[in-house]
Structure formats: structure tokens, C-alpha cells
Write an enzyme that holds these catalytic residues in place. Structure first.
Site, PDB file in Angstrom:
ATOM      1  N   ASP A  30       0.854  -1.188   0.000  1.00 29.01           N
ATOM      2  CA  ASP A  30       0.000   0.000   0.000  1.00 29.01           C
ATOM      3  C   ASP A  30       0.892   1.240   0.000  1.00 29.01           C
ATOM      4  O   ASP A  30       2.030   1.189   0.458  1.00 29.01           O
ATOM      5  CB  ASP A  30      -0.906   0.006   1.238  1.00 29.01           C
ATOM      6  CG  ASP A  30      -2.198   0.772   0.991  1.00 29.01           C
ATOM      7  OD1 ASP A  30      -3.270   0.143   0.983  1.00 29.01           O
ATOM      8  OD2 ASP A  30      -2.129   1.999   0.795  1.00 29.01           O
ATOM      9  N   LYS A  35      -1.247   2.618   7.341  1.00 30.67           N
ATOM     10  CA  LYS A  35      -2.035   1.390   7.187  1.00 30.67           C
ATOM     11  C   LYS A  35      -1.113   0.165   7.226  1.00 30.67           C
ATOM     12  O   LYS A  35      -1.378  -0.825   7.904  1.00 30.67           O
ATOM     13  CB  LYS A  35      -2.743   1.448   5.832  1.00 30.67           C
ATOM     14  CG  LYS A  35      -4.177   0.943   5.877  1.00 30.67           C
ATOM     15  CD  LYS A  35      -4.773   0.958   4.493  1.00 30.67           C
ATOM     16  CE  LYS A  35      -5.796   2.053   4.295  1.00 30.67           C
ATOM     17  NZ  LYS A  35      -6.303   2.116   2.913  1.00 30.67           N
ATOM     18  N   LEU A 154     -17.327 -10.047  -1.747  1.00 24.59           N
ATOM     19  CA  LEU A 154     -17.450 -10.110  -0.279  1.00 24.59           C
ATOM     20  C   LEU A 154     -18.319  -8.983   0.263  1.00 24.59           C
ATOM     21  O   LEU A 154     -18.382  -7.883  -0.278  1.00 24.59           O
ATOM     22  CB  LEU A 154     -16.075 -10.140   0.402  1.00 24.59           C
ATOM     23  CG  LEU A 154     -15.158  -8.940   0.408  1.00 24.59           C
ATOM     24  CD1 LEU A 154     -15.569  -7.895   1.421  1.00 24.59           C
ATOM     25  CD2 LEU A 154     -13.759  -9.424   0.751  1.00 24.59           C
ATOM     26  N   CYS A 264     -20.302   0.613  -1.946  1.00 25.26           N
ATOM     27  CA  CYS A 264     -20.405  -0.222  -3.155  1.00 25.26           C
ATOM     28  C   CYS A 264     -21.700  -0.009  -3.935  1.00 25.26           C
ATOM     29  O   CYS A 264     -21.675   0.558  -5.015  1.00 25.26           O
ATOM     30  CB  CYS A 264     -20.251  -1.689  -2.782  1.00 25.26           C
ATOM     31  SG  CYS A 264     -18.702  -2.029  -1.942  1.00 25.26           S
TER      32      CYS A 264
HETATM   33  C1  UGA Z   1     -22.243  -5.338  -1.362  1.00 33.54           C
HETATM   34  C2  UGA Z   1     -22.613  -6.693  -1.975  1.00 33.54           C
HETATM   35  O1  UGA Z   1     -23.634  -7.316  -1.186  1.00 33.54           O
HETATM   36  C3  UGA Z   1     -21.399  -7.601  -2.045  1.00 33.54           C
HETATM   37  O2  UGA Z   1     -21.734  -8.831  -2.676  1.00 33.54           O
HETATM   38  C4  UGA Z   1     -20.298  -6.889  -2.838  1.00 33.54           C
HETATM   39  O3  UGA Z   1     -19.130  -7.668  -2.910  1.00 33.54           O
HETATM   40  C5  UGA Z   1     -19.972  -5.555  -2.162  1.00 33.54           C
HETATM   41  O4  UGA Z   1     -21.159  -4.759  -2.096  1.00 33.54           O
HETATM   42  C6  UGA Z   1     -18.911  -4.871  -2.971  1.00 33.54           C
HETATM   43  O5  UGA Z   1     -19.217  -4.475  -4.097  1.00 33.54           O
HETATM   44  O6  UGA Z   1     -17.772  -4.811  -2.545  1.00 33.54           O
HETATM   45  P1  UGA Z   1     -21.844  -4.482   1.155  1.00 33.54           P
HETATM   46  O7  UGA Z   1     -21.695  -3.123   0.557  1.00 33.54           O
HETATM   47  O8  UGA Z   1     -20.862  -4.958   2.159  1.00 33.54           O
HETATM   48  O9  UGA Z   1     -21.843  -5.589  -0.012  1.00 33.54           O
HETATM   49  O10 UGA Z   1     -23.261  -4.490   1.847  1.00 33.54           O
HETATM   50  P2  UGA Z   1     -24.647  -5.234   1.639  1.00 33.54           P
HETATM   51  O11 UGA Z   1     -24.780  -6.324   2.621  1.00 33.54           O
HETATM   52  O12 UGA Z   1     -24.857  -5.557   0.221  1.00 33.54           O
HETATM   53  O13 UGA Z   1     -25.656  -4.073   2.065  1.00 33.54           O
HETATM   54  C7  UGA Z   1     -25.727  -2.879   1.292  1.00 33.54           C
HETATM   55  C8  UGA Z   1     -26.796  -1.966   1.820  1.00 33.54           C
HETATM   56  O14 UGA Z   1     -28.086  -2.483   1.528  1.00 33.54           O
HETATM   57  C9  UGA Z   1     -26.773  -1.724   3.331  1.00 33.54           C
HETATM   58  O15 UGA Z   1     -26.952  -0.348   3.560  1.00 33.54           O
HETATM   59  C10 UGA Z   1     -27.959  -2.533   3.847  1.00 33.54           C
HETATM   60  O16 UGA Z   1     -28.485  -1.983   5.004  1.00 33.54           O
HETATM   61  C11 UGA Z   1     -28.916  -2.426   2.670  1.00 33.54           C
HETATM   62  N1  UGA Z   1     -29.898  -3.529   2.579  1.00 33.54           N
HETATM   63  C12 UGA Z   1     -29.478  -4.804   2.368  1.00 33.54           C
HETATM   64  C13 UGA Z   1     -31.261  -3.244   2.644  1.00 33.54           C
HETATM   65  O17 UGA Z   1     -31.670  -2.080   2.819  1.00 33.54           O
HETATM   66  N2  UGA Z   1     -32.156  -4.263   2.532  1.00 33.54           N
HETATM   67  C14 UGA Z   1     -31.776  -5.543   2.334  1.00 33.54           C
HETATM   68  O18 UGA Z   1     -32.652  -6.427   2.216  1.00 33.54           O
HETATM   69  C15 UGA Z   1     -30.396  -5.826   2.260  1.00 33.54           C
END
Ligand code: UGA
Length: 448
Positions: A30, A35, A154, A264
Site C-alpha cells: 500500500d 495502514k 465479499l 459499493c
Molecule cells: C455489497 C454486496 O452485497 C457484495 O456482494 C459486494 O461484494 C460488495 O457490495 C462490494 O461491491 O464490494 P456491502 O456493501 O458490504 O456488499 O453491503 P450489503 O450487505 O450488500 O448491504 C448494502 C446496503 O443495503 C446496506 O446499507 C444494507 O443496510 C442495505 N440492505 C441490504 C437493505 O436495505 N435491505 C436488504 O434487504 C439488504
């Protein structure tokens, strides 16, 4: 195998640590010295359950080291994973590729023997082909420096599990040699019968943005239904549960509420729509703008609900905001719906007191005008209204009677549909949630 992982943020640090635990020799790289120093001394610079223990294990094994030297990385690695960020550009909806380009440009001159460079970052389709050209041109190894794409799926909060036992692996390659290298690198994962899809570079890039767009669409779909429920007195919670019994629909990512945030989904759907327009096929994913719009409306509507429950004005009111992180089990506040709502309420004249189990420090730095507490009950002391914005388990476990004892008014807005309305109502609370009737359906029945 000797691997390097360039970029030790969320994705990179997790990947480097897990690859070392799985038996490879790994060098994390990095440009951020602090970090690198933290990781080398055994500290994970962000909140991720299970990762600190694995970092200790990997460092103790002697297979994981960290450096800021790209020369050392070029010398050391047979396979180099690019895990740097691709945030949204400051002045447009496109992805900012500065860090990806820099990683390749700085590493390439040190690639003197045959090596595989593997992109894991989320990028607009077509980026990999461009980077492959840059590599060939800049690396002393010339055509021996090959590019592959291996998107990462992930989720924060489940990063270790998602890396060790992913749903699938996707290898975007241009030669059998590259595929072999990737199969060697992921051998311990493949040994668990994890399916692998081998494809070309552009399909591999697209799988990632298509997956995130689908997930965002699912969330906004149920939140669009919540808007309809609000206009009709129907209950989106029951609707979502009833839909989920259909296997073709499924219940995951169908949780209504305040909507999606984080580093993301929001920026990925915008960058995808932007890229599609560049390619002349913007219409194909024009619906993503609508998905974004529905998602943004959830934040505004949550604020409206708080204003409504406060009698039409929050000026001078004390609001307890439970949650700051964009989702539970994370300290990430990037594009966090919770903080957006908290800021809007503050702008409307409320005093907003925030509590989050993990994200307090970063929230305090980014939003110094909000007030902060070190527990949920403390934040709720004297509150006119409590607003649940991130569904941490800790909040689900709060006894309505315990919180009733400290607030000024028993009013709660459940922005994440995380609480049991009946339990809160029976403890004397006015409970409101987006897309749910003011009075529970059965109570309505009884009233008839
Ligand atoms: C997301 C994807 O789920 C991963 O598969 C992907 O690898 C990642 O982005 C990335 O691109 O690196 P993440 O951002 O960690 O993962 O979070 P999520 O679990 O997807 O949740 C995203 C948002 O959606 C959160 O704010 C959560 O509260 C919201 N959410 C999720 C809802 O409002 N309703 C749901 O039913 C599920």
C-alpha cells in the site's frame, strides 16, 4: 505460491490475510504507510468480525508481510492482485479509476519475469482490456505480463466467510496459463467444491456490476412497494414475507426500510448507468436511475416520518439516532443512510444524539455537528423521539420498558423494521415504520 496484494483497504487486507492463512506466501502493498504499519503490527485498521484473529495467525505463520515498495512487490510476486478502491468521481457519476491506473502504472516497470496481474476492484466494463495494454507496454516482461479479472463479492461484516467460502469464483482470462495460475492461487477454495466460472475479461467485469445492480434493484423494489403500502395502509413487512415464500423471488435482500448505502451499491449502480451511456446502451439500464431515486426517497421519507411523529416540526426537538454505520457489523460510514437522516434532522433544527456500537469515531470525525453518546440508553435520555437507523442486534435487544424510563416521549421510528411493533406498542410507545400501518392489522381488525 508467492502473491502480492496491492491496496490493503477492506478488500485487499481481507484477501491478503485469507490467502496467507490458506497457505500462500503473501506480500501486502500500500502507499499508505500508516495502514501498512498497523497491519504489520497485527492491527486491522477497520471493524470486521473474525479478521483480527486471522491477521495474528497469518503473521505468526511468517507467510504474510507488508511493504510500501512496489519494487519489492514486482520482485516477489508471481501473481499480483489489484484491490484498490474505485470511488465515484467527485464531479460525475462515473467511477474514478485513478487508483487502479496508478497501481498498474507503478507496478508494471518492476515486472521483469512472467507474471499475472489480477484485477479484483469493481471497474467499468472495458477497463481490463485497457489495463492489459498498459501492462504489456510498461512491463520489461512485455507479453509475459498478463492481465486477468477476478471480481470480488465479499460483504462487509461477512468478509472472512465470503473470502474463504465464496458462492462462486469468476476468472476472466485471456490464456490457459492465466487460468492455471488462478486455479493454483484459489486451490484451497476450489477444493471445497466452490463453483468457478471461467470467462473473458469483459464478462468478468460485468458479473460484478450486474450482481450489485440486481441486489440494489431487489432492495429498491421492496421499498417501492413500501411507498404503495404507505398510500394504501397495507403492510410492506407482511408483503415481503409473503413474497419470500416463492423460491423464485426469495427473501434475501428484500428487507424494506431506509434502503442501501455503503461504498459499493450506490456508486456501482451509478457508474454502471454512466458506462452504459458511454457505450450507447444507456437505455438498457436506465432503470438503475429509478432504483437510485427510490433509494434516495427512503431517506427523505424517514425524515418526514420523524417530523410527522413529532407533530409536524422537529425544530428544538431532541432526537436519539440509533446507528451510524451503513449496515450492522461494520464501522463503514460511506454513504451511510443513517448519517444522512441524522444530518437532515439536524438541518431541520433538531438536536440529534447519535450512538453506534462501532462507527462512533468515524462518524464524529465526518459529522462534528451531531452529538454523540456511548450507549443507546444514554443517547435516548430526554429524547422526544428515538429513530433506529442501523439494525445492530444490540438495538433489537433493547427492552421497550428500559428505554421508556429515560425518554421524554415514547415515540419511535424504526427505519430498519428491526423491532417488534407489538412489543413496543404494548409498552406504551407510538411505533412507526416506513410502509407499515400506524396501527397493527390485527388491532384494526379488533376495532371493527
Ligand atoms: C455489497 C454486496 O452485497 C457484495 O456482494 C459486494 O461484494 C460488495 O457490495 C462490494 O461491491 O464490494 P456491502 O456493501 O458490504 O456488499 O453491503 P450489503 O450487505 O450488500 O448491504 C448494502 C446496503 O443495503 C446496506 O446499507 C444494507 O443496510 C442495505 N440492505 C441490504 C437493505 O436495505 N435491505 C436488504 O434487504 C439488504
Amino acid at each position: 505460491m508467492r502473491l502480492t496484494v496491492i491496496g490493503t483497504g477492506y478488500l485487499g487486507a481481507t484477501h491478503a490475510i485469507c490467502m496467507a492463512v490458506m497457505g500462500h506466501e503473501v506480500l501486502g502493498v500500500d502507499v499508505d504507510t500508516s495502514k501498512i504499519e498497523k497491519l504489520a503490527s497485527g492491527q486491522v485498521p477497520f471493524f470486521e468480525p473474525g479478521l483480527p484473529e486471522l491477521l495474528t495467525k497469518a503473521l505468526d505463520s511468517g507467510r504474510l508481510r507488508f511493504t510500501t515498495s512496489f519494487a519489492e512487490a514486482g520482485d516477489f510476486g508471481d501473481v499480483h492482485f489489484i484491490c484498490v478502491g474505485t470511488p465515484q468521481q467527485a464531479d460525475s457519476e462515473a467511477a474514478d479509476l485513478t487508483y487502479v491506473d496508478a497501481a498498474v502504472t507503478v507496478l508494471a516497470p518492476y515486472l521483469r519475469r512472467r507474471a499475472l496481474v489480477v484485477g479484483k476492484s469493481t471497474v467499468p466494463v472495458g477497463t481490463a482490456a485497457r489495463l492489459a495494454g498498459m501492462l504489456r507496454e510498461l512491463a520489461p516482461a512485455g507479453n509475459g505480463a498478463e492481465l486477468a479479472w477476478n471480481p470480488e463479492f465479499l460483504r462487509e461484516g461477512f468478509a472472512v466467510d465470503d473470502t474463504m467460502r465464496p458462492d462462486r469464483l469468476v476468472f476472466g482470462v485471456t490464456s490457459a496459463w492465466a487460468e492455471e495460475r488462478l486455479r493454483d492461487a484459489f486451490e484451497p477454495v476450489l477444493a471445497q467444491d466452490v463453483p468457478v466460472k471461467v470467462t473473458d475479461l469483459q464478462t468478468a467485469e460485468l458479473v460484478k456490476v450486474a450482481a450489485n445492480s440486481f441486489l440494489a434493484t431487489k432492495i429498491s423494489y421492496i421499498n417501492a412497494m413500501a411507498e404503495i403500502c404507505e398510500a394504501t395502509g397495507a403492510d410492506v413487512h407482511d408483503l415481503a414475507e409473503a413474497l419470500a415464500y416463492d423460491d423464485r423471488i426469495g427473501g434475501r435482500f428484500l428487507r424494506p426500510g431506509l434502503g442501501f448505502g455503503g461504498g459499493c451499491l450506490p456508486k456501482d449502480i451509478r457508474a454502471f448507468a454512466y458506462r452504459a451511456e458511454e457505450l450507447g446502451v444507456g437505455q438498457a439500464v436506465g432503470f438503475l436511475r429509478e432504483i437510485d431515486g427510490i433509494n434516495r426517497r427512503r431517506r427523505a421519507r424517514t425524515v418526514d416520518l420523524v417530523v410527522e411523529i413529532c407533530g409536524g416540526d422537529v425544530a428544538g426537538k431532541r432526537v436519539a439516532a440509533l446507528g451510524a454505520a451503513f449496515k450492522p457489523n461494520s464501522d463503514d460510514i460511506r454513504d451511510a443512510p443513517a448519517l444522512d437522516v441524522a444530518e437532515r434532522l439536524r438541518a431541520a433544527g433538531a438536536t440529534v444524539v447519535v450512538y453506534d456500537p462501532a462507527a462512533l469515531e468515524s462518524a464524529r470525525r465526518a459529522h462534528p455537528d451531531l452529538e454523540y453518546s456511548t450507549s443507546a440508553l444514554d443517547a435516548a435520555r430526554g429524547a422526544d423521539v428515538v429513530v433506529l437507523l442501523t439494525e445492530w442486534n444490540e438495538f433489537r435487544e433493547i427492552a421497550p420498558s428500559a428505554m421508556a424510563a429515560v425518554v421524554r416521549h415514547r415515540k419511535i421510528v424504526d427505519g430498519r423494521h428491526a423491532l417488534d411493533p407489538a412489543g413496543w406498542r404494548s409498552a406504551g410507545w407510538e411505533y412507526r415504520a416506513l410502509g407499515r400501518p400506524t396501527v397493527a392489522p390485527l388491532e384494526k381488525e379488533h376495532r371493527r
